[in-house]
Design an enzyme around this catalytic site. Structure first.
Site, PDB file in Angstrom:
ATOM      1  N   GLY A   8       0.839  -1.206   0.000  1.00  0.00           N
ATOM      2  CA  GLY A   8       0.000   0.000   0.000  1.00  0.00           C
ATOM      3  C   GLY A   8       0.862   1.240   0.000  1.00  0.00           C
ATOM      4  O   GLY A   8       0.558   2.245   0.653  1.00  0.00           O
ATOM      5  N   GLY A  75      -0.899  -3.626  10.874  1.00  0.00           N
ATOM      6  CA  GLY A  75      -1.593  -2.523  11.525  1.00  0.00           C
ATOM      7  C   GLY A  75      -2.997  -2.337  10.984  1.00  0.00           C
ATOM      8  O   GLY A  75      -3.706  -1.425  11.393  1.00  0.00           O
ATOM      9  N   THR A  76      -3.393  -3.190  10.052  1.00  0.00           N
ATOM     10  CA  THR A  76      -4.730  -3.147   9.461  1.00  0.00           C
ATOM     11  C   THR A  76      -5.791  -3.463  10.515  1.00  0.00           C
ATOM     12  O   THR A  76      -5.564  -4.298  11.394  1.00  0.00           O
ATOM     13  CB  THR A  76      -4.831  -4.175   8.315  1.00  0.00           C
ATOM     14  OG1 THR A  76      -3.777  -3.930   7.382  1.00  0.00           O
ATOM     15  CG2 THR A  76      -6.162  -4.091   7.607  1.00  0.00           C
ATOM     16  N   ALA A  99      -1.352  -5.462  15.832  1.00  0.00           N
ATOM     17  CA  ALA A  99      -1.795  -4.462  16.796  1.00  0.00           C
ATOM     18  C   ALA A  99      -2.705  -3.465  16.101  1.00  0.00           C
ATOM     19  O   ALA A  99      -2.379  -2.983  15.012  1.00  0.00           O
ATOM     20  CB  ALA A  99      -0.592  -3.729  17.396  1.00  0.00           C
ATOM     21  N   ASN A 101      -3.132  -0.548  16.889  1.00  0.00           N
ATOM     22  CA  ASN A 101      -2.473   0.757  16.930  1.00  0.00           C
ATOM     23  C   ASN A 101      -1.014   0.548  17.303  1.00  0.00           C
ATOM     24  O   ASN A 101      -0.714  -0.055  18.332  1.00  0.00           O
ATOM     25  CB  ASN A 101      -3.165   1.675  17.938  1.00  0.00           C
ATOM     26  CG  ASN A 101      -2.781   3.120  17.751  1.00  0.00           C
ATOM     27  OD1 ASN A 101      -1.608   3.467  17.770  1.00  0.00           O
ATOM     28  ND2 ASN A 101      -3.766   3.979  17.563  1.00  0.00           N
ATOM     29  N   MET A 102      -0.113   1.044  16.461  1.00  0.00           N
ATOM     30  CA  MET A 102       1.324   0.857  16.674  1.00  0.00           C
ATOM     31  C   MET A 102       1.950   1.965  17.514  1.00  0.00           C
ATOM     32  O   MET A 102       3.131   1.918  17.824  1.00  0.00           O
ATOM     33  CB  MET A 102       2.039   0.802  15.322  1.00  0.00           C
ATOM     34  CG  MET A 102       1.610  -0.327  14.422  1.00  0.00           C
ATOM     35  SD  MET A 102       2.270  -1.909  14.962  1.00  0.00           S
ATOM     36  CE  MET A 102       1.429  -3.019  13.825  1.00  0.00           C
ATOM     37  N   HIS A 132     -11.703  10.241  13.969  1.00  0.00           N
ATOM     38  CA  HIS A 132     -10.738  10.034  12.888  1.00  0.00           C
ATOM     39  C   HIS A 132     -11.153  10.846  11.663  1.00  0.00           C
ATOM     40  O   HIS A 132     -12.265  11.369  11.587  1.00  0.00           O
ATOM     41  CB  HIS A 132     -10.646   8.555  12.509  1.00  0.00           C
ATOM     42  CG  HIS A 132      -9.841   7.733  13.462  1.00  0.00           C
ATOM     43  ND1 HIS A 132     -10.372   7.187  14.606  1.00  0.00           N
ATOM     44  CD2 HIS A 132      -8.527   7.370  13.447  1.00  0.00           C
ATOM     45  CE1 HIS A 132      -9.432   6.519  15.266  1.00  0.00           C
ATOM     46  NE2 HIS A 132      -8.306   6.620  14.571  1.00  0.00           N
ATOM     47  N   HIS A 133     -10.277  10.883  10.694  1.00  0.00           N
ATOM     48  CA  HIS A 133     -10.499  11.594   9.444  1.00  0.00           C
ATOM     49  C   HIS A 133     -11.671  11.003   8.656  1.00  0.00           C
ATOM     50  O   HIS A 133     -12.111   9.881   8.910  1.00  0.00           O
ATOM     51  CB  HIS A 133      -9.230  11.535   8.581  1.00  0.00           C
ATOM     52  CG  HIS A 133      -8.710  10.142   8.404  1.00  0.00           C
ATOM     53  ND1 HIS A 133      -9.133   9.306   7.401  1.00  0.00           N
ATOM     54  CD2 HIS A 133      -7.814   9.429   9.132  1.00  0.00           C
ATOM     55  CE1 HIS A 133      -8.514   8.142   7.496  1.00  0.00           C
ATOM     56  NE2 HIS A 133      -7.716   8.185   8.535  1.00  0.00           N
ATOM     57  N   LYS A 136     -11.660   7.234   6.961  1.00  0.00           N
ATOM     58  CA  LYS A 136     -11.617   5.965   7.689  1.00  0.00           C
ATOM     59  C   LYS A 136     -12.939   5.226   7.519  1.00  0.00           C
ATOM     60  O   LYS A 136     -14.014   5.802   7.714  1.00  0.00           O
ATOM     61  CB  LYS A 136     -11.325   6.190   9.169  1.00  0.00           C
ATOM     62  CG  LYS A 136     -11.090   4.893   9.943  1.00  0.00           C
ATOM     63  CD  LYS A 136     -10.529   5.164  11.332  1.00  0.00           C
ATOM     64  CE  LYS A 136     -10.310   3.880  12.118  1.00  0.00           C
ATOM     65  NZ  LYS A 136      -9.338   2.980  11.468  1.00  0.00           N
ATOM     66  N   GLY A 142     -10.342   0.263  15.419  1.00  0.00           N
ATOM     67  CA  GLY A 142      -9.736  -0.898  16.064  1.00  0.00           C
ATOM     68  C   GLY A 142      -9.124  -0.552  17.406  1.00  0.00           C
ATOM     69  O   GLY A 142      -9.148  -1.353  18.349  1.00  0.00           O
TER      70      GLY A 142
END
Length: 243
Positions: A8, A75-76, A99, A101-102, A132-133, A136, A142
Site C-alpha cells: 500500500g 496494523g490493518t 496491533a 495501533n502501533m 478520525h479523518h 476511515k 480498532g
C-alpha cells in the site's frame, strides 16, 4: 540491516512508513508495493512486511509471508472472525506482530486503562469516544475496540455482550455494566481516543491524541526491528514495549 517491504506504498500510511524508514538507521526499504504488484515475486528483497492496508489485501500478503517464511507487522483493522482466525493460524508458522495501533503512546494508554479499570471500573459508567479523518471506513476504530477489550477484561466482562454502540431506541437508564462507544468522522483528524470513567462527583479521563501518522509508522518500524530472530508467534506492541 533489516529489509522492509511496504505494501500500500502510495497510500497516506504507506508514504509515511517509507518516510520513517528513510529516517531510521536500523532498517532499509527493500521494496514498495501497490495493489496489483506481486509480493510473491519479491520475497528475496525483504525480511519483514509492514501492512496497513485492508483486511482482504492483508490476508493475501499474510499467505505470501507464510509460504516464504517471512515476518509481518499488521496494523490493518476491521477483520472479521475468519480473518482473525487466519492471522492466528499464520502465527503458528511465522512471527506476526498484530496491533490495532502501533503508537507507543496508545499502548502505554492501554496499560493505564487496565490499571484504572481495576481501581475504579466497578464504580464507573465507562464511555469511549474516538475521532478520525473522513476517509476511515471502519467504526468504531480498532484502537477504540482494543481499549474497550482491555477495560472489559480487567473487569471480568465480555465486550461482545456489554458493548453499546448506539442508544437510539433504548428507553431505560444506563446500565453500569455496559461500555459505551461513540464515533466521530471528519476532516483530517489523525486519531483521537478518550476513555472516561464517570463516578459520582468526579470522573477520570485517559486520552491519546495523534497529530502525525509518523507515530504509527515509527511504532511499526520498531516492531519490525524487534522481530529479528524471533520464533513463530502472535505478538502485540505490549510485547515489544515490555509493558
Amino acid at each position: 540491516m533489516i529489509k522492509i517491504a511496504v505494501v500500500g506504498a502510495s497510500g497516506r500510511m504507506g508514504q509515511t512508513i517509507i518516510e520513517a524508514i528513510n529516517q531510521n538507521d536500523k532498517v532499509v526499504l527493500g521494496v514498495a508495493l501497490d495493489k496489483g504488484d506481486d509480493l510473491s515475486a519479491m520475497v528475496d528483497q525483504f525480511d519483514v512486511v509492514i501492512d496497513f492496508t485492508r483486511p482482504e489485501a492483508t490476508l493475501e500478503y499474510l499467505a505470501v509471508c507464510v509460504a516464504a517464511g517471512k515476518s509481518i507487522v499488521i496494523g490493518t483493522t476491521g477483520f472479521d472472525e475468519s480473518g482473525l482466525a487466519a492471522i492466528n493460524k499464520a502465527a503458528q508458522q511465522i512471527p506476526v506482530v498484530f496491533a490495532p495501533n502501533m503508537s507507543v503512546g496508545v499502548n502505554l494508554s492501554l496499560k493505564l486503562l487496565e490499571m484504572a479499570a481495576k481501581v475504579i471500573g466497578e464504580e464507573s459508567d465507562i464511555e469511549i469516544v474516538e475521532a478520525h479523518h473522513r476517509h476511515k471506513v471502519d467504526a468504531p476504530s480498532g484502537t477504540a475496540l482494543k481499549m474497550g477489550e482491555v477495560v472489559a477484561n480487567a473487569l471480568g466482562r465480555d465486550l461482545s455482550k456489554c458493548a453499546v454502540y448506539g442508544r437510539e431506541g433504548i428507553e431505560q437508564p444506563r446500565d453500569r455494566e455496559t461500555i459505551g462507544f461513540s464515533t466521530i468522522r471528519g476532516g483530517d483528524v489523525v486519531g483521537e481516543h478518550t476513555v472516561s470513567f464517570f463516578m459520582e462527583g468526579e470522573r477520570v479521563e485517559i486520552t491519546h491524541k495523534a497529530s502525525s501518522r509518523l507515530t504509527f509508522a515509527n511504532g511499526a518500524i520498531r516492531a519490525s526491528a524487534w522481530l529479528k530472530g524471533k520464533s513463530a508467534g502472535l505478538y502485540s506492541m505490549q510485547d515489544i514495549l515490555d509493558i
